[in-house]
Scaffold this active site. Structure first.
Site, short mmCIF file in Angstrom:
data_model
loop_
_atom_site.label_atom_id
_atom_site.label_comp_id
_atom_site.label_asym_id
_atom_site.label_seq_id
_atom_site.Cartn_x
_atom_site.Cartn_y
_atom_site.Cartn_z
N HIS A 1 46.16 45.64 34.08
CA HIS A 1 45.31 46.58 34.81
C HIS A 1 43.96 46.79 34.11
O HIS A 1 43.44 47.89 34.04
CB HIS A 1 46.04 47.92 34.97
CG HIS A 1 45.32 48.94 35.80
ND1 HIS A 1 44.88 48.68 37.08
CD2 HIS A 1 44.94 50.22 35.52
CE1 HIS A 1 44.28 49.76 37.56
NE2 HIS A 1 44.29 50.71 36.64
N ASP B 1 44.28 48.16 42.01
CA ASP B 1 43.84 46.76 42.04
C ASP B 1 44.15 46.12 43.39
O ASP B 1 43.35 45.33 43.91
CB ASP B 1 44.51 45.97 40.91
CG ASP B 1 44.13 46.49 39.54
OD1 ASP B 1 42.98 46.94 39.37
OD2 ASP B 1 44.99 46.45 38.63
#
Length: 336
Positions: free
Chosen positions: A200, A173
């Site tokens: 996530h 990310d």
């Protein structure tokens, strides 16, 4: 403060594969024959930070290990295959990475992977808790929001739980956020750091664009567009591959970067990475924030810092989903 620390730790990212010094790190990759496991193992083999590379999977491990072992770098490669060899594979590991599991396909969410990958992470965590309970555990298998609680509950059952040493690898990310922000604003990507907090998957991924280094301003439209792209970047790859897989190469890079940061931390260097861990920063019992890594795993949690009103709104969207994901993982272990 933590954004400056993160920048210092990440600015050397392009030099990770040429870092020198006395090292003694044994890294185990569980799922080494898979789409993430193979390229991640290749990157780990290239690094002098890794002295022993243990490859494990249920099929094709010997071939992957033979191939990688021909690379003229110091890391010694060993291979193990099948459940009967799993415990032996893990003995003496300093770091265990788990990319094992099935990938997403078009139309699937990370949560759709739960039933298959939850069982895989449970079994692998049981082995790690038994054979190398003090190793740093990095869970890559999705859905990470649920699989990290699964691993934690297994370690609790085994009586070896240490929340400072179990991580959900959310590094991709940050990698994506850095790339997308640099592209959008015409910045040198090697100097950009975007802290990404939360979880996530989807709405739980919260890039802190108000805390970007170097200091950068965004219009309201840019905030919405960039946040949405970062949150849905995995789906972007799944759709582009048209059924042929999910984000494997970029995840391999992110997993290797996380591993290198952990090794440096274990050696006593100051390194900061965002990761999904046991947390009291919010009401969610697991939450990703910037962390200072060290010999004990997590040395310091830097928290969220000051959020913008836009980010506060996104956090309120993320938390209910995180609660649900965490509960699902914990209940899965309780039901076994």
């Amino acid at each position: 403060m933590f954004s400056r620390l993160v920048t210092r730790s990440l600015s050397s990212g392009s030099r990770y594969l040429s870092t020198s010094g006395k090292n003694n790190a044994k890294v185990g990759v569980l799922g080494a024959s898979g789409g993430i496991g193979q390229p991640m193992s290749l990157l780990l083999k290239q690094s002098p930070l890794v002295t022993q590379l243990v490859l494990y999977d249920v099929v094709n491990t010997a071939g992957v290990a033979a191939d990688i072992s021909h690379i003229n770098t110091p890391a010694q490669v060993t291979s193990f295959q099948g459940p009967e060899e799993l415990n032996d594979a893990l003995i003496g590991c300093d770091i265990v990475l788990i990319p094992a599991g099935v990938p997403r396909k078009p139309g699937m969410t990370r949560d759709d992977l739960f039933n298959t990958n939850a069982t895989i992470v449970l079994k692998l965590s049981e082995a790690a808790a038994k054979s190398c309970p003090n190793a740093i555990l990095g869970v890559i298998s999705n859905p990470v929001n649920s699989t990290v609680p699964i691993a934690s509950e297994i370690y609790k059952k085994a009586g070896v739980y240490n929340p400072k040493r179990i991580f959900g690898v959310s590094t991709l990310d940050i990698v994506r956020a850095n790339t997308f922000v640099a592209e959008a604003k015409g910045l040198d990507v090697t100097t950009v750091n975007v802290p990404v907090i939360g979880g996530h998957s989807g709405v739980t991924i919260l890039p802190l664009l108000s805390q970007v280094t170097p200091n950068t301003s965004f219009s309201d439209e840019e905030l919405v567009r960039l946040t949405d792209r970062i949150q849905n970047a995995g789906t972007e790859v799944v759709n582009a591959k048209a059924g042929a897989g999910s984000a494997t190469l970029s995840m391999a890079y992110a997993g290797a970067r996380f591993c290198f940061s952990v090794i440096k931390g274990l050696k006593g260097e100051q390194v900061v990475e965002c990761a999904y861990v046991k947390s009291d920063v919010t009401e969610a019992s697991y939450f990703a924030t910037p962390l200072r890594l060290g010999p004990n795993g997590i040395e310091e949690n830097y928290g969220m810092g000051k959020l913008s009103s836009f980010e506060e709104g996104k956090l309120s969207e993320a938390l209910p989903e995180l609660f649900k994901n965490i509960k699902k993982g914990e209940e899965f272990v309780a039901s076994q």
